[in-house]
Design a protein around this motif. Structure first.
Motif, PDB file in Angstrom:
ATOM      1  N   GLN A  24       0.834  -1.190   0.000  1.00  0.00           N
ATOM      2  CA  GLN A  24       0.000   0.000   0.000  1.00  0.00           C
ATOM      3  C   GLN A  24       0.874   1.248   0.000  1.00  0.00           C
ATOM      4  O   GLN A  24       2.056   1.206   0.340  1.00  0.00           O
ATOM      5  N   HIS A  25       0.299   2.378  -0.346  1.00  0.00           N
ATOM      6  CA  HIS A  25       1.030   3.639  -0.334  1.00  0.00           C
ATOM      7  C   HIS A  25       1.415   3.975   1.103  1.00  0.00           C
ATOM      8  O   HIS A  25       0.568   3.945   2.000  1.00  0.00           O
ATOM      9  N   PRO A  67     -10.020  -1.090  -6.471  1.00  0.00           N
ATOM     10  CA  PRO A  67     -10.843  -0.102  -7.181  1.00  0.00           C
ATOM     11  C   PRO A  67     -10.345   0.091  -8.608  1.00  0.00           C
ATOM     12  O   PRO A  67      -9.184  -0.209  -8.932  1.00  0.00           O
ATOM     13  N   ASP A  68     -11.225   0.590  -9.456  1.00  0.00           N
ATOM     14  CA  ASP A  68     -10.836   0.864 -10.837  1.00  0.00           C
ATOM     15  C   ASP A  68      -9.860   2.031 -10.909  1.00  0.00           C
ATOM     16  O   ASP A  68      -9.039   2.111 -11.828  1.00  0.00           O
ATOM     17  N   SER A  69      -9.971   2.945  -9.942  1.00  0.00           N
ATOM     18  CA  SER A  69      -9.054   4.081  -9.904  1.00  0.00           C
ATOM     19  C   SER A  69      -9.010   4.618  -8.488  1.00  0.00           C
ATOM     20  O   SER A  69      -9.873   4.325  -7.665  1.00  0.00           O
ATOM     21  N   GLY A  70      -7.969   5.422  -8.217  1.00  0.00           N
ATOM     22  CA  GLY A  70      -7.855   6.059  -6.918  1.00  0.00           C
ATOM     23  C   GLY A  70      -6.800   5.428  -6.029  1.00  0.00           C
ATOM     24  O   GLY A  70      -6.161   4.431  -6.379  1.00  0.00           O
ATOM     25  N   VAL A  71      -6.595   6.049  -4.880  1.00  0.00           N
ATOM     26  CA  VAL A  71      -5.574   5.641  -3.921  1.00  0.00           C
ATOM     27  C   VAL A  71      -6.246   5.152  -2.643  1.00  0.00           C
ATOM     28  O   VAL A  71      -7.182   5.789  -2.145  1.00  0.00           O
ATOM     29  N   VAL A  72      -5.792   4.021  -2.119  1.00  0.00           N
ATOM     30  CA  VAL A  72      -6.314   3.461  -0.869  1.00  0.00           C
ATOM     31  C   VAL A  72      -5.154   3.256   0.091  1.00  0.00           C
ATOM     32  O   VAL A  72      -4.188   2.559  -0.232  1.00  0.00           O
ATOM     33  N   ARG A  73      -5.231   3.883   1.237  1.00  0.00           N
ATOM     34  CA  ARG A  73      -4.265   3.620   2.310  1.00  0.00           C
ATOM     35  C   ARG A  73      -5.033   3.048   3.495  1.00  0.00           C
ATOM     36  O   ARG A  73      -6.074   3.573   3.884  1.00  0.00           O
ATOM     37  N   ARG A  74      -4.517   2.008   4.058  1.00  0.00           N
ATOM     38  CA  ARG A  74      -5.150   1.380   5.221  1.00  0.00           C
ATOM     39  C   ARG A  74      -4.058   0.807   6.112  1.00  0.00           C
ATOM     40  O   ARG A  74      -2.930   0.578   5.663  1.00  0.00           O
ATOM     41  N   PRO A  75      -4.380   0.519   7.365  1.00  0.00           N
ATOM     42  CA  PRO A  75      -3.365  -0.012   8.272  1.00  0.00           C
ATOM     43  C   PRO A  75      -3.044  -1.475   7.988  1.00  0.00           C
ATOM     44  O   PRO A  75      -3.613  -2.093   7.085  1.00  0.00           O
ATOM     45  N   ARG A 114     -12.902   4.843  -7.171  1.00  0.00           N
ATOM     46  CA  ARG A 114     -14.097   4.534  -7.960  1.00  0.00           C
ATOM     47  C   ARG A 114     -14.125   3.056  -8.310  1.00  0.00           C
ATOM     48  O   ARG A 114     -13.099   2.484  -8.700  1.00  0.00           O
ATOM     49  N   VAL A 115     -15.290   2.476  -8.156  1.00  0.00           N
ATOM     50  CA  VAL A 115     -15.570   1.129  -8.658  1.00  0.00           C
ATOM     51  C   VAL A 115     -16.763   1.290  -9.587  1.00  0.00           C
ATOM     52  O   VAL A 115     -17.851   1.685  -9.149  1.00  0.00           O
ATOM     53  N   ALA A 116     -16.561   1.017 -10.853  1.00  0.00           N
ATOM     54  CA  ALA A 116     -17.550   1.354 -11.883  1.00  0.00           C
ATOM     55  C   ALA A 116     -18.943   0.842 -11.519  1.00  0.00           C
ATOM     56  O   ALA A 116     -19.137  -0.347 -11.270  1.00  0.00           O
ATOM     57  N   GLY A 117     -19.891   1.774 -11.503  1.00  0.00           N
ATOM     58  CA  GLY A 117     -21.283   1.421 -11.279  1.00  0.00           C
ATOM     59  C   GLY A 117     -21.637   1.058  -9.857  1.00  0.00           C
ATOM     60  O   GLY A 117     -22.800   0.743  -9.572  1.00  0.00           O
ATOM     61  N   ARG A 118     -20.648   1.117  -8.942  1.00  0.00           N
ATOM     62  CA  ARG A 118     -20.933   0.640  -7.586  1.00  0.00           C
ATOM     63  C   ARG A 118     -20.499   1.609  -6.495  1.00  0.00           C
ATOM     64  O   ARG A 118     -21.122   1.662  -5.434  1.00  0.00           O
ATOM     65  N   LEU A 119     -19.447   2.377  -6.725  1.00  0.00           N
ATOM     66  CA  LEU A 119     -18.921   3.214  -5.647  1.00  0.00           C
ATOM     67  C   LEU A 119     -18.112   4.362  -6.216  1.00  0.00           C
ATOM     68  O   LEU A 119     -17.346   4.190  -7.168  1.00  0.00           O
ATOM     69  N   SER A 120     -18.283   5.545  -5.613  1.00  0.00           N
ATOM     70  CA  SER A 120     -17.466   6.706  -5.953  1.00  0.00           C
ATOM     71  C   SER A 120     -17.240   7.503  -4.676  1.00  0.00           C
ATOM     72  O   SER A 120     -18.185   8.028  -4.087  1.00  0.00           O
TER      73      SER A 120
END
Length: 573
Positions: free
Chosen positions: A373-374, A430-438, A389-395
């Motif tokens: 992860q970043h 996700p189709d696009s974007g940045v995810v940071r998690r522990p 973004r997840v196409a058609g499901r989440l933004s």
């Protein structure tokens, strides 16, 4: 294997006599030693309880405990294998079943007619009585008048209109075409249609299986008010704690392990009080057992020391009183040692185990990123989503959660709540974007993994998967949670009920060790209200970052933290 022939079953369903005018509601229920089997499996074992006229009873228990079976017995759709079952319902019975009762090819009108079948039958009897009035025998006019009175008492003329009215109150914006096929409706529409038609039939005895499913808060509030004003008797199987609290005066608790039903007065508060009293009694009995074991051990040790201090008899001891005293003291000490050891053996053969420890989610506040992860700078957010973004499901343009922050995610079905949790858990890229998690993330999914239904491992082996040592090494840890009995450990996962498999997932989560981020997707699903209360208490003590998706109103009402409604930009409810 076929079960032995059952003893005769007594079942009485009383209907209003045609010669009587409509009396006040008297619907009531009585079971005495009722047993019900499905094949070789005993679902309910010697169940006895009563429900008084006008009583509002909630039926609770884990999924698979037998609640639906019990309702079907009361509705006359199943027969008991043994015992006595009496249902008195002069004003009719309305039964809402979770399972589909009509084929998918049936029409909306068929579903309405099925729910209103008692009124339809009354209507046919009235028409037949009308046709024969000219040649009616003595009393024929009175019987006709009684039928009309019963029909009017249940509002038979307005029943179809009431279906549409109630559907609107339950959240259906437009009337449903009677010719529309049921398989063209959504699952929620079918549930609301069945509930609306059952209520519209205005029966004296209502038997409802999960009536709040697929309803929004406004619809549930209307339903609760409607049921509180219902003049007859109600038995409702539900996991909805707020519904139990606001509607019921009695709670019937189905114990899946013992296959029995316990009646609790004073509604949901009475259930909680009984659970607290049971635990206090268990704590007391275990402590008394532990103290008695320690006392008998001390008695045995003290008499062993006393025996060791008695002088050994020598040749001189055969001719004097001293020899007699030595033998007497020796004999008394040995008897006391024997008695203490026998008592100790009985205590250890029949121990009182300690009560389960309260559930606890171990948390830590640690913003270290997971591998791959970043990286997140020290002191930054524990969770950070940017342009995900997840196409058609989440933004999600942006979402930041500080270490230890709590987030409640709400929104209608299909808004992307589960998708968001799967992205946070790392299960869905996700189709696009940045995810940071522990680094350490725990995830309780709304739906169990598909492979669970075919899992041939034992319960204990599934719990111990990925943990060091043999499965047997983890039996004590699993049993100590109080979620299963020792006899359950050897049961194959595929043979567990949905509720039991849910408890397995919960057991693995609470014993997983400290978690930085805890993700819970509908954590109250398929679990008994008493266990849900434990989960709420455990969450209150969790110190890591928490993200919860839930329809449970009591959990939402008691939630302290940030709230996020999906889809973003939608108006708040």
């Amino acid at each position: 294997m076929q079960s032995a022939p059952a003893a005769p079953v007594h079942r009485t369903t009383a209907t209003r006599a045609a010669t009587q005018a409509a009396p006040p509601a008297v619907s009531q229920i009585a079971l005495a030693d009722v047993t019900r089997r499905h094949g070789d499996r005993i679902v309910l074992d010697r169940v006895s309880f009563t429900v008084r006229p006008g009583e509002k009873a909630g039926l609770v228990g884990d999924n698979g405990s037998g609640k639906s079976t019990l309702l079907r017995l009361l509705a006359g759709l199943e027969q008991a294998d043994d015992g006595s079952l009496t249902v008195v319902a002069p004003g009719g019975v309305g039964h809402l079943d979770q399972a589909p009762v009509l084929p998918a090819s049936a029409r909306v009108g068929d579903a309405v007619d099925h729910a209103l079948r008692e009124l339809r039958t009354l209507e046919r009897r009235i028409r037949a009585a009308e046709a024969s009035l000219g040649a009616a025998a003595p009393g024929g006019l009175d019987r006709y008048a009684a039928l009309v009175a019963e029909f009017e008492a249940r509002g038979g003329h307005d029943a179809d209109r009431r279906v549409e009215t109630i559907l609107r109150r339950l959240g259906e914006r437009a009337p449903l075409d009677r010719e529309r096929r049921l398989d063209a409706l959504s699952g929620g529409q079918r549930s609301r249609l069945a509930l609306a038609a059952t209520l519209a039939s205005a029966p004296e005895l209502l038997l409802l299986d999960e009536p709040t499913n697929d309803l929004d808060d406004e619809a549930v509030a209307w339903l609760e008010d409607h049921l509180r004003r219902h003049r007859g008797t109600l038995v409702a199987a539900t996991h909805d704690r707020a519904f139990l609290e606001r509607v019921t005066s009695t709670v019937l608790e189905v114990d899946q392990d013992r296959r029995t039903v316990t009646r609790h007065g004073n509604g949901y508060a009475g259930l909680l009080a009984a659970k607290a009293a049971d635990r206090a009694r268990w704590v007391r009995e275990h402590e008394e057992w532990r103290q008695e074991v320690a006392r008998q051990e001390r008695l045995a040790d003290a008499n062993i020391r006393l025996l060791s201090e008695i002088p050994r008899k020598g040749p001189w001891a055969f001719s004097g009183a001293g020899a007699f005293r030595a033998r007497s003291r020796s004999h008394g000490a040995q008897g006391r040692i024997r008695n203490a050891r026998e008592r100790l053996q009985r205590l250890t053969d029949d121990p009182v185990p300690p009560p389960p420890q309260p559930l606890r989610f171990a948390g830590r506040i640690d913003g270290a990123p997971d591998a791959g992860q970043h990286p997140a700078p020290a002191g930054s957010a524990a969770v950070h989503l940017e342009d995900v973004r997840v196409a058609g499901r989440l933004s999600v343009p942006t979402l930041r959660l500080a270490p230890g922050e709590r987030l409640l995610v709400t929104g209608p079905n299909g808004a992307g709540k589960t998708t968001l949790l799967r992205v946070l858990a790392g299960e869905l890229a996700p189709d696009s974007g940045v995810v940071r998690r522990p680094q350490r993330v725990g995830f309780l999914r709304q739906q169990e993994p598909c492979e669970r239904a075919a899992d041939g491992r034992t319960l204990l082996a599934a719990f111990a998967t990925g943990r060091p040592g043999r499965p047997e090494d983890h039996a004590g840890e699993l049993l100590g949670l109080g979620l299963f009995r020792a006899a359950d450990l050897a049961v194959r996962v595929r043979e567990l009920s949905v509720g039991q498999r849910r408890r397995l997932e919960l057991a693995r989560l609470v014993t997983a060790g400290p978690l930085d981020l805890l993700l819970l997707d509908e954590p109250t699903n398929h679990l008994s209200p008493a266990l849900v209360e434990e989960i709420d208490a455990a969450l209150a003590g969790y110190t890591g970052t928490l993200v919860v998706v839930t329809h449970d109103r009591r959990t939402r009402e008691g939630f302290h933290g940030t709230r996020l409604r999906l889809p973003l930009g939608a108006p708040a409810p």
